[in-house]
Motif scaffolding. Structure first.
Motif, PDB file in Angstrom:
ATOM      1  N   ILE A 196       0.872  -1.170   0.000  1.00  0.00           N
ATOM      2  CA  ILE A 196       0.000   0.000   0.000  1.00  0.00           C
ATOM      3  C   ILE A 196       0.908   1.219   0.000  1.00  0.00           C
ATOM      4  O   ILE A 196       1.809   1.320   0.829  1.00  0.00           O
ATOM      5  CB  ILE A 196      -0.895   0.017   1.251  1.00  0.00           C
ATOM      6  N   THR A 197       0.709   2.111  -0.917  1.00  0.00           N
ATOM      7  CA  THR A 197       1.662   3.219  -1.004  1.00  0.00           C
ATOM      8  C   THR A 197       1.067   4.434  -1.689  1.00  0.00           C
ATOM      9  O   THR A 197       0.048   4.362  -2.382  1.00  0.00           O
ATOM     10  CB  THR A 197       2.940   2.771  -1.751  1.00  0.00           C
ATOM     11  N   HIS A 198       1.711   5.566  -1.472  1.00  0.00           N
ATOM     12  CA  HIS A 198       1.399   6.782  -2.212  1.00  0.00           C
ATOM     13  C   HIS A 198       2.414   6.981  -3.327  1.00  0.00           C
ATOM     14  O   HIS A 198       2.230   7.830  -4.182  1.00  0.00           O
ATOM     15  CB  HIS A 198       1.544   8.019  -1.312  1.00  0.00           C
ATOM     16  N   ASP A 199       3.501   6.241  -3.233  1.00  0.00           N
ATOM     17  CA  ASP A 199       4.663   6.559  -4.050  1.00  0.00           C
ATOM     18  C   ASP A 199       4.601   5.827  -5.388  1.00  0.00           C
ATOM     19  O   ASP A 199       4.941   4.650  -5.495  1.00  0.00           O
ATOM     20  CB  ASP A 199       5.925   6.157  -3.276  1.00  0.00           C
ATOM     21  N   LEU A 200       4.169   6.535  -6.441  1.00  0.00           N
ATOM     22  CA  LEU A 200       3.990   5.888  -7.736  1.00  0.00           C
ATOM     23  C   LEU A 200       5.323   5.486  -8.355  1.00  0.00           C
ATOM     24  O   LEU A 200       5.387   4.519  -9.113  1.00  0.00           O
ATOM     25  CB  LEU A 200       3.218   6.812  -8.678  1.00  0.00           C
ATOM     26  N   VAL A 244       7.815   4.198  -6.746  1.00  0.00           N
ATOM     27  CA  VAL A 244       8.095   2.885  -6.173  1.00  0.00           C
ATOM     28  C   VAL A 244       7.260   1.818  -6.868  1.00  0.00           C
ATOM     29  O   VAL A 244       7.747   0.748  -7.223  1.00  0.00           O
ATOM     30  CB  VAL A 244       7.807   2.896  -4.655  1.00  0.00           C
ATOM     31  N   VAL A 245       5.997   2.149  -7.116  1.00  0.00           N
ATOM     32  CA  VAL A 245       5.102   1.193  -7.770  1.00  0.00           C
ATOM     33  C   VAL A 245       5.665   0.816  -9.137  1.00  0.00           C
ATOM     34  O   VAL A 245       5.736  -0.361  -9.492  1.00  0.00           O
ATOM     35  CB  VAL A 245       3.696   1.798  -7.929  1.00  0.00           C
ATOM     36  N   ALA A 246       6.075   1.814  -9.894  1.00  0.00           N
ATOM     37  CA  ALA A 246       6.567   1.567 -11.245  1.00  0.00           C
ATOM     38  C   ALA A 246       7.767   0.634 -11.230  1.00  0.00           C
ATOM     39  O   ALA A 246       7.935  -0.199 -12.111  1.00  0.00           O
ATOM     40  CB  ALA A 246       6.930   2.891 -11.904  1.00  0.00           C
ATOM     41  N   GLU A 247       8.603   0.759 -10.190  1.00  0.00           N
ATOM     42  CA  GLU A 247       9.821  -0.055 -10.147  1.00  0.00           C
ATOM     43  C   GLU A 247       9.577  -1.462  -9.630  1.00  0.00           C
ATOM     44  O   GLU A 247      10.337  -2.373  -9.918  1.00  0.00           O
ATOM     45  CB  GLU A 247      10.859   0.617  -9.234  1.00  0.00           C
ATOM     46  N   THR A 248       8.551  -1.615  -8.757  1.00  0.00           N
ATOM     47  CA  THR A 248       8.475  -2.863  -8.013  1.00  0.00           C
ATOM     48  C   THR A 248       7.294  -3.749  -8.350  1.00  0.00           C
ATOM     49  O   THR A 248       7.432  -4.964  -8.380  1.00  0.00           O
ATOM     50  CB  THR A 248       8.390  -2.553  -6.513  1.00  0.00           C
ATOM     51  N   ALA A 249       6.132  -3.140  -8.587  1.00  0.00           N
ATOM     52  CA  ALA A 249       4.918  -3.963  -8.642  1.00  0.00           C
ATOM     53  C   ALA A 249       4.714  -4.577 -10.011  1.00  0.00           C
ATOM     54  O   ALA A 249       5.189  -4.059 -11.029  1.00  0.00           O
ATOM     55  CB  ALA A 249       3.710  -3.119  -8.260  1.00  0.00           C
ATOM     56  N   GLN A 250       4.026  -5.710 -10.029  1.00  0.00           N
ATOM     57  CA  GLN A 250       3.624  -6.305 -11.296  1.00  0.00           C
ATOM     58  C   GLN A 250       2.229  -5.832 -11.680  1.00  0.00           C
ATOM     59  O   GLN A 250       1.930  -5.651 -12.841  1.00  0.00           O
ATOM     60  CB  GLN A 250       3.637  -7.835 -11.190  1.00  0.00           C
ATOM     61  N   ARG A 251       1.390  -5.662 -10.638  1.00  0.00           N
ATOM     62  CA  ARG A 251       0.048  -5.214 -10.892  1.00  0.00           C
ATOM     63  C   ARG A 251      -0.295  -4.079  -9.931  1.00  0.00           C
ATOM     64  O   ARG A 251       0.271  -3.986  -8.848  1.00  0.00           O
ATOM     65  CB  ARG A 251      -0.942  -6.366 -10.718  1.00  0.00           C
ATOM     66  N   ALA A 288       0.065  14.117 -11.482  1.00  0.00           N
ATOM     67  CA  ALA A 288       0.445  14.853 -10.278  1.00  0.00           C
ATOM     68  C   ALA A 288       1.825  14.467  -9.770  1.00  0.00           C
ATOM     69  O   ALA A 288       2.262  14.969  -8.738  1.00  0.00           O
ATOM     70  CB  ALA A 288      -0.596  14.639  -9.183  1.00  0.00           C
ATOM     71  N   ILE A 289       2.522  13.561 -10.463  1.00  0.00           N
ATOM     72  CA  ILE A 289       3.903  13.251 -10.056  1.00  0.00           C
ATOM     73  C   ILE A 289       4.784  14.444 -10.423  1.00  0.00           C
ATOM     74  O   ILE A 289       4.804  14.859 -11.580  1.00  0.00           O
ATOM     75  CB  ILE A 289       4.403  11.980 -10.774  1.00  0.00           C
ATOM     76  N   PRO A 290       5.482  15.013  -9.465  1.00  0.00           N
ATOM     77  CA  PRO A 290       6.239  16.246  -9.738  1.00  0.00           C
ATOM     78  C   PRO A 290       7.205  16.109 -10.908  1.00  0.00           C
ATOM     79  O   PRO A 290       7.342  17.024 -11.716  1.00  0.00           O
ATOM     80  CB  PRO A 290       6.992  16.491  -8.433  1.00  0.00           C
TER      81      PRO A 290
END
Lengths: 336, 347
Positions: free
Chosen positions: B209-213, B215-222, B255-257
């Motif tokens: 669960i995160t706010h950090d997109l 991190v999501v782009a680097e780590t998650a598959q879905r 909204a990602i800076p």
């Protein structure tokens, strides 16, 4: 830790002076003197009266009496009773176990029941049990001890005949005082049924003396538990799959105990104050009753030094609680 | 078969008529998968995971058509049977490590507690295992840390301990609820690396669960994007970043800076609807720049397959999908949120 202890010890000196000054002056503010009380209502011959006062050293100016008192204290001499001529220290140590036994039983009663009631009330917040316990504890806290004691005696002892009215043990038993604790002495003696009888005598006084601490502990435990149950680490404990009992008693109660322990220490003072009343109601031969008797006889040395000894005790207990507090709370233990 | 399967999950606080905090949520995660759940604060991410863990307490109420974990129906598991699962096969790391550990017990005690509870080890064996775990989460001087109290640890160190506790019984699924939010930026990357290494080595599934997109782009598959208690889009990485389907996902990415260097940061006007201003139709419609009159109805989460990539989206007019069907973007004054007395009626 060392500097903490040293600082606390330093505070003791002014406290002791305060206590001696207070008791010394308060007992002398009560009209009458020991000689008048001893001679009773009859007209006292002024010359005999003056002689008696002189013999007791009570004709000296007050400041001189106070300094004599202090210098005796400094020599470790607590003086002797004006009435019995017995050493105050000796009288105190003979009677104190009875008070201690009563106070311990009252405290055990109050702590066990209070913690349990507080924990359950917190877990069932807003329930009938919660409101009931909090209502009863408020009543208990506001209860005048002497009235409460008499009500209980009237109901349980006189009406129902379940418990004895007064004393530590039935006159039938002849118990040799070895430790001064009747429960232990009666066990050590060969007298059959003595222990149960002593236990019976303890029930009502313990309940009466324990009522106020019980109310305080229950309320304190409840509010501390309510706070702790909201903490993240309680959620963590649940997320570990631990049993509800483990979550409540090992994880929550352990942290809730920290404030409760402080209150417990503060209760020792009021417990001894309550003991004075309770012992008088139940004719319990402890230091409380001893002090009341001494006051009515204007037995100056007993009152002054008896109260001083009790004050010392309260201070020591609070001191010990402070140190225990460090054990209960690792965050304090590691502070310097 | 999926490891965790959630179908139509609803979580309410206070009675049947209360507004759901989580509404009609569908979610699956496979063994060994990394799934990210993103969304603004208050979108129901944590509550969803708390209900999977069984940590929602009265007056909270959890209902679902399906809530299966490793073939077991979590809704039917009560009391002891459920507790045997959580902390063991299903475990969780929380947001703020400084308050998540019990201040009265040593680190060793708190880890050994899990080992004893779920693996039945005691004494020296448990201590040995706790030590291995601390080494596993890369705590320097692990042996001496066993007897440390939480207040003697830094935030990053505490989070490592919390992770050690969570993986103590080798879970099949680890839920990490914003595990780095409360930490320094420098520590955040370390903790994230640690979690991903553990996930890879142990082969467990990880819900992040995160706010950090980034991190999501680097780590998650879905990724599952949540808004106001609903899943609005699920999709795979990197497709969801390249071609977001839901207007809300699009707005989040905008909204990602880093995406708008030198320009004014793009934001979505308004805030997440609360309890008393929940729109009747699509929950995003009052804030959505593409809102149409039809958005006064509530869309469902519809699965799609596009160019061989499948996902699901809760929108009548998904972006980057069938652009030929897009209606004309309405000027602000004609959007449903500005039609009198319509969108702001209470649901």
């Amino acid at each position: 830790m060392f500097s903490f202890i040293a600082r606390r010890l330093g505070l003791l000196i002014p406290t002791f002076f305060g206590v001696t000054l207070l008791t010394f002056s308060l007992i002398r503010m009560i009209p009458g003197d020991p000689v008048e009380v001893m001679m009773g209502e009859r007209r006292v011959d002024p010359q005999m009266h003056a002689e008696a006062l002189h013999r007791l050293g009570l004709d000296k100016p007050l400041y001189q009496q106070y300094f004599d008192y202090l210098s005796n204290l400094a020599h470790g001499n607590l003086g002797e009773s004006l009435i019995t001529r017995d050493n105050v220290w000796h009288e105190f140590t003979t009677l104190f176990p009875a008070t201690l036994e009563l106070a311990l039983c009252a405290m055990i009663f109050a702590t066990v029941l209070g913690l349990l009631a507080g924990v359950i009330a917190a877990l069932r917040r807003g329930s009938l049990f919660d409101h009931g316990v909090m209502g009863i504890s408020l009543t208990g806290f506001s209860m005048p001890i002497f009235w409460w004691g008499l009500i209980l005696i009237m109901f349980f002892s006189v009406q129902l005949g379940w418990t004895p009215v007064s004393g530590r043990i039935d006159l039938l038993y002849d118990i040799e005082p070895k430790t001064g604790f009747m429960l232990i002495d009666s066990l050590l003696s060969d007298e059959e049924g003595a222990f149960m009888d002593a236990l019976h005598h303890l029930i009502l006084p313990s309940i009466v003396l324990g009522t106020i601490p019980l109310a305080v502990i229950a309320r304190m435990t409840r509010s501390a538990m309510l706070e702790v149950l909201r903490e993240d680490y309680v959620r963590t404990a649940k997320a570990k799959g631990l049993s509800p009992a483990r979550v409540v008693f090992i994880h929550a109660l352990r942290n809730a105990l920290i404030p409760v322990l402080t209150v417990l220490g503060l209760q020792v003072g009021s417990l001894l104050a309550g003991a004075v009343l309770t012992e008088t109601i139940f004719s319990w031969p402890g230091v409380g009753k001893w002090l009341i008797d001494a006051i009515s006889r204007r037995d100056y040395p007993v009152v002054q030094n008896g109260i001083l000894l009790i004050a010392t005790l309260v201070i020591v207990v609070n001191f010990v609680v402070d140190i225990l507090y460090g054990f209960a709370n690792p965050r304090i233990r590691h502070q310097r | 078969m999926s490891l965790l399967e959630i179908q139509n999950l609803n979580v309410r606080f206070g009675g049947k008529d209360a507004i759901p905090v989580v509404e009609g949520l569908d979610l699956t995660i496979d063994q060994g998968e990394v799934l990210a759940i993103v969304g603004e604060s208050g979108s129901g991410k944590s509550v969803t995971m708390m209900s999977v863990m069984g940590l929602i307490e009265a007056p909270g109420e959890v209902t679902a058509n399906r809530l299966n974990f490793a073939g077991q129906d979590l809704l039917k598991l009560k009391g002891r049977a459920r507790r045997q699962l959580i902390g063991k096969d299903l475990s969780m790391v929380f947001q703020d490590p400084m308050t998540a550990l019990n201040p009265s017990y040593t680190v060793g005690y708190q880890i050994e507690e899990v080992i004893h509870q779920h693996l039945g080890l005691r004494g020296r064996e448990a201590r040995q295992r706790a030590l291995q775990l601390l080494e596993r989460v890369e705590i320097p001087g692990a042996a001496s840390r066993l007897s440390a109290y939480p207040h003697q640890l830094s935030g990053g160190m505490s989070q490592r301990v919390a992770i050690a506790m969570a993986i103590a019984a080798e879970p099949k699924l680890l839920i990490a609820d914003e595990p780095t939010t409360a930490l320094d930026v420098t520590i955040q990357a370390q903790i994230m690396d640690l979690l991903l290494n553990l996930q890879r080595d142990e082969g467990m599934a990880l819900i992040l669960i995160t706010h950090d997109l980034a991190v999501v782009a680097e780590t998650a598959q879905r990724v599952c994007v949540m808004y106001a208690g609903q899943a609005v889009e699920t999709g795979v990485v990197p497709d969801i970043f390249q071609a977001p389907k839901h207007p809300y996902t699009e707005a989040l990415l905008a909204a990602i800076p880093e995406h708008s260097l030198g320009e004014r940061l793009s934001t979505l006007p308004g805030i997440v609807p609360g309890r008393y201003d929940r729109p009747k139709g699509c929950l995003l419609s009052p804030r959505c720049p593409y809102a149409q009159p039809r958005c006064l109805e509530r869309p469902a989460l519809e699965p799609y397959t596009h160019n061989g990539i499948s996902g699901s989206v809760r929108c009548f007019f998904p972006r980057n999908l069938n652009p030929e069907q897009w209606p004309e973007v309405l000027p602000e004054s004609q959007r449903p949120s500005h039609l009198p007395g319509e969108a702001h009626g209470r649901a």
